[in-house]
Design an enzyme around this catalytic site. Structure first.
Site, PDB file in Angstrom:
ATOM      1  N   LEU A   1       0.867  -1.179   0.000  1.00 49.48           N
ATOM      2  CA  LEU A   1       0.000   0.000   0.000  1.00 49.48           C
ATOM      3  C   LEU A   1       0.908   1.234   0.000  1.00 49.48           C
ATOM      4  CD1 LEU A   1      -2.643   1.615   0.386  1.00 49.48           C
ATOM      5  CD2 LEU A   1      -2.419   1.203   2.852  1.00 49.48           C
ATOM      6  N   GLU A   2       0.800   2.034  -1.041  1.00 52.73           N
ATOM      7  CA  GLU A   2       1.570   3.276  -1.096  1.00 52.73           C
ATOM      8  C   GLU A   2       0.760   4.395  -0.432  1.00 52.73           C
ATOM      9  OE1 GLU A   2       4.427   2.975  -5.014  1.00 52.73           O
ATOM     10  OE2 GLU A   2       2.380   3.687  -5.314  1.00 52.73           O
TER      11      GLU A   2
END
Length: 286
Positions: A30-31
């Site tokens: 997850l950025e």
């Protein structure tokens, strides 16, 4: 850009981006995308949400492509360049798979969707990446041609490969129309060996990863390694591009890239941080 969304907010410090990878249930990365005005406690809250969801959050800067897709851009452009130098569609996948990537560049584009990949190519190509989104035979946009023909990848049944309908109906096969078009794009068959094919592809990704650290898109090398391995399966056994450079020797890798730059063009020019670290014989991890 997240900063543009924030401009329309009464509380821009509370605006942050969260980029999930597809397929979301299977992809751990997850950025978390901070713009220049995002408050630290907001970023911390987003990281906490990601952790509760079972994700591996990595905080990245608000630039086109964020981190992983920004690195994949030059990598995919080099795929086109290699085709123009005589490397076949199936060969490209096989060489990368043999080296330890979970999926080849051609299959990756088919699975993401040709239309999506083309949008990313055009977006990054018109952004701030300059010559790094160029080189070789990349002036011809095969992806756009495929979209026009309705070849959208696995979801449409046809992309670089043709996919049989229904489960257990057989293996995918190379799309003969795309294969014929790829042969028309050959400017010179260089008869490239496996090592040079792999190094040309991966060095474009690695250089962009180091440039992201140089430019502050990444906060540290560990985030870059986590993002690369869990975002697109970058050679898991190496630990990621930064650990790989430490193991191989950044001076050796920089020299290799400089040789490619002299031979193929400035799209291979090592970034300044790579040159500085090679000169001083430094490592990313102590």
């Amino acid at each position: 850009p997240i900063r543009d969304i924030a401009k329309g907010s009464k509380r821009p410090e509370n605006v942050i981006g969260m980029h999930y990878f597809s397929p979301v249930p299977n992809m751990k990365l997850l950025e978390i995308i901070k713009h220049e005005g995002t408050a630290d406690h907001v970023a911390a809250a987003a990281v906490e949400v990601g952790l509760k969801q079972g994700k591996l959050p990595v905080v990245v800067g608000d630039v086109p492509g964020f981190y992983v897709n920004r690195c994949l851009g030059p990598f995919m452009m080099e795929t086109t360049a290699l085709i123009s130098h005589g490397v076949g569609i199936e060969q490209l996948d096989k060489e990368i798979l043999k080296y330890g990537m979970p999926v080849g560049p051609i299959t990756l584009v088919d699975e993401v969707g040709i239309d999506v990949a083309n949008h990313v190519r055009e977006f990054l190509g018109s952004a701030d990446m300059g010559v790094r989104m160029q080189g070789g035979g990349t002036e011809v946009n095969v992806l756009a041609e495929m979209v026009e023909k309705g070849f959208l990848g696995k979801k449409s049944g046809k992309g670089f490969f043709i996919y049989p309908e229904g489960k257990g109906k057989g293996k995918k096969t190379v799309n003969p129309e795309v294969e014929a078009r790829s042969k028309e794009l050959i400017t010179e068959d260089l008869k490239l060996g496996s090592e040079e094919i792999r190094n040309r592809l991966l060095s474009r990704f690695v250089n962009e990863a180091v440039l992201c650290l140089q430019d502050g898109v990444l906060e540290n090398p560990a985030d870059g390694d986590i993002g690369a391995v869990f975002g697109c399966g970058f050679l898991p056994y190496t630990g990621g591009p930064f650990r790989m450079l430490d193991a191989v020797g950044i001076d050796t890798y920089t020299d290799m890239m400089q040789g490619f730059a002299d031979k193929y063009g400035e799209q291979f020019e090592p970034c300044q941080l790579m040159k500085d670290m090679a000169r001083d014989n430094r490592k990313f991890y102590k």
